[in-house]
Enzyme design. Structure first.
Site, PDB file in Angstrom:
ATOM      1  CG  LEU A 387      40.944   3.972 -47.998  1.00 55.01           C
ATOM      2  CD1 LEU A 387      41.345   2.522 -48.218  1.00 55.01           C
ATOM      3  CD2 LEU A 387      41.139   4.369 -46.546  1.00 55.01           C
ATOM      4  N   GLY A 388      41.954   7.457 -50.967  1.00 49.48           N
ATOM      5  CA  GLY A 388      42.831   8.192 -51.872  1.00 49.48           C
ATOM      6  C   GLY A 388      42.235   8.306 -53.261  1.00 49.48           C
ATOM      7  N   GLY A 390      43.310   8.883 -57.539  1.00 53.33           N
ATOM      8  CA  GLY A 390      44.359   8.846 -58.555  1.00 53.33           C
ATOM      9  C   GLY A 390      43.786   9.112 -59.921  1.00 53.33           C
ATOM     10  N   GLY A 393      41.194   6.261 -60.719  1.00 51.16           N
ATOM     11  CA  GLY A 393      39.959   6.122 -59.972  1.00 51.16           C
ATOM     12  C   GLY A 393      40.104   6.555 -58.531  1.00 51.16           C
ATOM     13  CB  VAL A 395      41.400   3.773 -53.227  1.00 51.55           C
ATOM     14  CG1 VAL A 395      41.500   2.523 -52.356  1.00 51.55           C
ATOM     15  CG2 VAL A 395      42.196   3.577 -54.516  1.00 51.55           C
ATOM     16  CE  LYS A 409      43.168   1.779 -58.267  1.00 47.37           C
ATOM     17  NZ  LYS A 409      44.308   1.616 -59.212  1.00 47.37           N
ATOM     18  CG  ASP A 502      52.667   5.415 -61.473  1.00 51.05           C
ATOM     19  OD1 ASP A 502      53.438   6.386 -61.441  1.00 51.05           O
ATOM     20  OD2 ASP A 502      51.463   5.490 -61.168  1.00 51.05           O
TER      21      ASP A 502
END
Length: 676
Positions: A387-388, A390, A393, A395, A409, A502
Site C-alpha cells: 500500500l505504501g 515510508g 517501514g 505497509v 506495517k 509529521d
C-alpha cells in the site's frame, strides 16, 4: 742419456761393485720419473731389466752373461725411449705454437669487438660520470619512491637515474640532438652498473625512456630549449644560492608547469607514460644547458627528489615520519575504540527498546499477533499487496481470519526513530473518529509489525493528483475541518499536548466514505502538562517542518499548526502535493500571502480543477487562517482552537449553501409540475 738409463746403470753398479741387491721400485727418484703416463711403458721395461740383472747376480751367472742380457735390453729400450722422446717433443712444440696462435687470435677478436669507453652497444659515454653504487640496494632493498614527477623508481635506483640522464644530456649536446636514444641501444646501457647487480635499466623501470616510445620521447633538444615555459624553468633552476629550499621549490614548480604545457601541446595531459617521459626529457635538457658547470648540476640533482607529483617541495625527516605514523596509529586505535563503544551502546539501547516495547505492549491492551498470523494475513492472495512505503517501514494490505481487511506495517530493522514504540504508546491510548485505529502488533524473531484499520480510499495526496475525478469544494472543506478536529483532540489530551510532528497530505487517510483519518504517529511526542516546549532532535518531512523548529530544535504545539497550514494551502491550490521541497514551500507561502494582502487576485491561488465551483467567501477565510498558520514565528500562529473554529464556520456555511441550493432545486422542480 735419459734419467731411466742413468738410474739403471747406477743400480747395476751397486749390484756388481758392492754386492748389493736394492729394490729399484722403492727408489723415490725412480717412482717420480715413472709417474708420467707417456713414459710409463719405458719405465716398466727398465724396471724389468733391473729385476733381471738382480736375478743374474743372485743366481750366480757369469759377468758376460749378465752384461749380454742387460746390453741387449738396454739397447732396445734406449732406442724406444729416444724415438718416443723425439715424437713427444715434436708434438709439444706443435701444440705450443697452436696455443700461441689461438691466444693472439682471441685477443685480436676481443680488441676488434670491444667497445670504447662508455659501451658502443649503448652509445652513451659514462667515462666522466661513473655510477656510484648505493648501500640502499644491498640485500635487494628497493624501497619505492616516486622520483621526478612520477617516474616509477626506487631509492636504490636514484643514482642510476642521475647517471643515465647526465649521459643522455651529453649525448644530446654532441650527437644528433635527440634527447633519447633508440630502444635497441637503450637496452644495452647497463655497463655502468656492473658493480651492483640489482641495478639495471630493466630492474629500475626505465624501459620506456627510449626514442620512439611516445610523443615526448621524439623531442629534440632544440625544440625544448626554444619553448618559453622551459626557458622560465631553466632560469629558475640556474642557481641555488642563496636559499636552496626556496629556489628548489621554484625550480620544481616551474619544471612541472613546463611539463604540463608540453603535454597540452601533445594532447596527452592524462597520459601518465607521456608525463613521465616529458618530465625526464626536460631534466635532460636542463642538464644539457649546464653540461660544463659541475657544481650547478650537482645542486640540481640534489633538488630533484622534491619533484613529486603535487609539485610542492616537501621535506619529511624520519623523526617526523615516525611521529606522523604514531599519530595515525593512535587515531586509528581511538576510532576503533569509539566504534566499539558505540556498537556496545547501540546494542544495549536496542535491547532496552525491545524490553520497553514488550512492556508497552503488555499494558496497552492491544492484541498481540503471532508472526504466523501476520504472514497469513499478508499472504491472503498470490502475492503481497504493498500500500505504501515510508522511512519507518512498508505497509501491506492484509485480511484477518474473520475477513476484516487491515493495513499491516512492517517496521524496518534498521529503523532508529523508535516509531514502533511511539505508535503503540500513542495510538493505544487515544481514540477519535478522525484518528486511524491501531488494532494490534507483533514482536517476534526480531521482526516488528503494526496492524491498523484499513482506509480503502487511500490518502489525500492521491485524490488531489487525480485528473479523472475532481475533489469537490465541499469535500475539501470537510476534510480540513475534521483534521483540525483530530488535531485539537491531540493538543488537548488529558496527559499533555501530543505533537504529531509529521502532518502532511500522505498521512491523511480516507475511508470508503471519504472520512479523513490522521495516521502515522511514529514521530509523535507528548509534552507534559507543565511543558510548553521541549528541545529534541529535529525530525519530520522537509517542506512541512516548522522553520523555527528546524533552526533551534524547539518543539511546540505550534509546530503542528505550521504543518497543517501548509496542508491547507495545498488543498486550496492543488499545487505541489508530492515531494514538497523548501523552494516549492516558500513559493507557495509567498503567493498565498500576496493574495491574502490583495497584491494578487484570488484566482492565482485557486485550484484550476475546481473551475470556480467554490464559495469565494469561505475560500478567502480559509486562506487567511492558513496564512496565519504558516507564520515564521510560532508567536504569530493561531491556536488549534481558532483554526478549528474558522474551519467549522466555513463548513457550516458550505452546508447552508448546499441546503439552499437543494431547496431552490426542489422549488424549481415543483413549479415545473404545477398545472396551468
Amino acid at each position: 742419456m735419459g734419467s731411466f738409463e742413468q738410474m739403471y746403470l747406477a743400480f747395476v753398479r751397486k749390484i756388481y761393485a758392492k754386492g748389493e741387491s736394492p729394490n729399484l721400485v722403492k727408489n723415490g727418484e725412480w717412482r717420480r720419473s715413472c709417474s708420467s703416463k707417456h713414459v710409463r711403458e719405458e719405465c716398466n721395461k727398465w724396471t724389468k731389466a733391473a729385476e733381471a740383472a738382480a736375478k743374474c747376480k743372485i743366481k750366480g751367472s757369469s759377468s758376460s752373461q749378465q752384461q749380454g742380457y742387460v746390453g741387449n735390453l738396454k739397447r732396445k729400450s734406449l732406442e724406444t725411449i729416444v724415438a718416443k722422446q723425439n715424437m713427444l717433443k715434436s708434438t709439444f712444440d706443435s701444440a705450443k705454437a697452436l696455443s700461441i696462435l689461438l691466444v693472439f687470435g682471441v685477443y685480436f677478436l676481443q680488441t676488434a669487438s670491444s667497445p670504447p669507453p662508455g659501451d658502443a652497444a649503448c652509445g652513451l659515454n659514462f667515462t666522466s660520470i661513473p655510477y656510484e653504487p648505493s648501500g640502499e640496494c644491498i640485500s635487494g632493498i628497493h624501497e619505492k619512491a616516486s622520483d621526478w614527477d612520477g617516474v616509477p623508481s626506487s631509492i636504490c635506483c636514484r643514482n642510476a637515474l642521475n647517471t643515465l640522464t647526465r649521459a643522455l644530456a651529453r649525448q644530446a649536446t654532441t650527437g644528433d640532438g635527440n634527447i633519447f636514444i633508440d630502444g635497441e641501444r637503450w637496452k644495452n646501457c647497463n655497463d655502468p652498473f656492473h658493480q651492483q647487480q640489482s641495478v639495471s635499466v630493466q630492474a629500475c623501470g626505465f624501459d620506456d625512456l627510449f626514442y620512439g616510445s611516445s610523443q615526448c620521447s621524439s623531442l629534440k633538444l632544440s625544440s625544448i630549449t626554444q619553448n618559453s615555459s622551459f626557458q622560465a624553468a631553466f632560469h629558475q633552476c640556474a642557481s641555488f644560492n642563496p636559499s636552496f629550499d626556496n629556489i628548489c621549490g621554484n625550480c620544481t614548480n616551474a619544471l612541472i608547469t613546463a611539463t604540463n604545457q608540453f603535454l597540452d601541446q601533445l594532447y596527452a595531459r592524462d597520459n601518465n607514460t607521456e608525463k613521465v617521459i616529458c618530465g625526464v626529457a626536460l631534466i635532460v635538457a636542463v642538464v644539457a644547458g649546464e653540461i660544463d658547470n659541475e657544481s650547478q648540476i650537482k645542486d640540481f640533482y640534489r633538488c630533484l627528489p622534491a619533484l613529486i607529483e603535487s609539485g610542492r617541495y616537501i621535506k619529511i625527516k624520519s623523526s617526523l615520519a615516525r611521529a606522523l605514523l604514531a599519530v595515525l596509529l593512535a587515531t586509528t586505535g581511538l576510532i576503533l575504540i569509539i566504534t566499539l563503544i558505540k556498537y556496545v551502546t547501540k546494542s544495549k539501547r536496542q535491547e532496552k527498546k525491545r524490553v520497553r516495547a514488550r512492556d508497552i505492549v503488555a499494558w496497552s491492551a492491544l492484541y498481540s499477533f503471532s508472526k504466523a498470523e501476520i504472514e497469513n494475513a499478508m499472504n491472503y492472495g498470490n502475492e503481497k499487496e504493498c500500500l505504501g512505503r515510508g522511512s519507518a517501514g512498508v505497509v501491506y494490505k492484509g485480511i484477518l481470519p474473520s475477513g476484516q481487511v487491515v493495513a499491516i506495517k512492517h517496521v524496518h530493522k534498521s529503523n532508529t526513530s523508535d516509531s514502533f514504540t511511539r505508535e503503540i504508546e500513542g495510538l493505544s491510548r487515544v481514540r477519535h473518529p478522525n484518528l486511524v485505529c491501531l488494532f494490534g502488533c507483533c514482536m517476534e524473531d526480531g521482526e516488528q509489525y503494526l496492524v491498523y484499520e484499513y482506509c480503502s480510499a487511500g490518502n489525500l495526496a492521491q485524490h488531489l493528483l487525480k485528473k479523472e475525478t475532481v475533489l469537490q469544494w465541499e469535500r475539501r472543506v470537510k476534510i480540513l475541518r475534521d483534521c483540525a478536529l483530530a488535531l485539537r483532540y491531540l493538543h488537548h489530551y488529558v496527559d499533555g499536548c501530543i505533537v504529531h510532528r509529521d502532518i502532511k497530505l500522505t498521512n491523511i487517510l480516507l475511508t470508503e466514505n471519504m472520512e479523513p483519518k490522521l495516521s502515522d504517529f511514529g514521530l509523535a511526542r507528548v509534552l507534559g502538562m507543565e511543558e510548553s516546549k521541549v528541545f529534541t532532535d529535529v525530525r519530520g518531512t522537509l517542506g512541512y517542518m516548522d522553520p523555527e523548529y528546524m533552526s533551534n530544535a524547539k518543539l511546540t504545539c505550534a509546530s503542528d499548526i505550521y504543518s497543517f497550514g501548509i496542508v491547507a494551502l495545498q488543498v486550496l491550490s492543488g499545487q505541489k502535493v508530492i515531494e514538497l521541497d523548501l523552494d516549492a514551500r516558500d513559493q507557495l507561502t509567498r503567493k498565498a500571502k500576496d493574495v491574502s494582502m490583495g497584491k494578487r487576485p484570488l484566482k492565482d491561488i485557486e485550484d484550476p480543477t475546481l473551475e470556480g465551483n467554490l464559495n469565494a467567501v469561505d475560500f478567502e477565510s480559509i486562506l487567511q487562517i492558513a496564512v496565519l498558520c504558516v507564520a515564521k514565528s510560532s508567536d504569530g500562529r493561531p491556536s488549534i482552537d481558532i483554526v478549528f473554529e474558522e474551519l467549522d464556520k466555513a463548513w457550516k456555511n458550505t452546508m447552508a449553501d448546499r441546503r439552499a441550493k437543494s431547496f431552490v432545486t426542489q422549488r424549481s422542480r415543483s413549479v415545473e409540475v404545477l398545472p396551468l
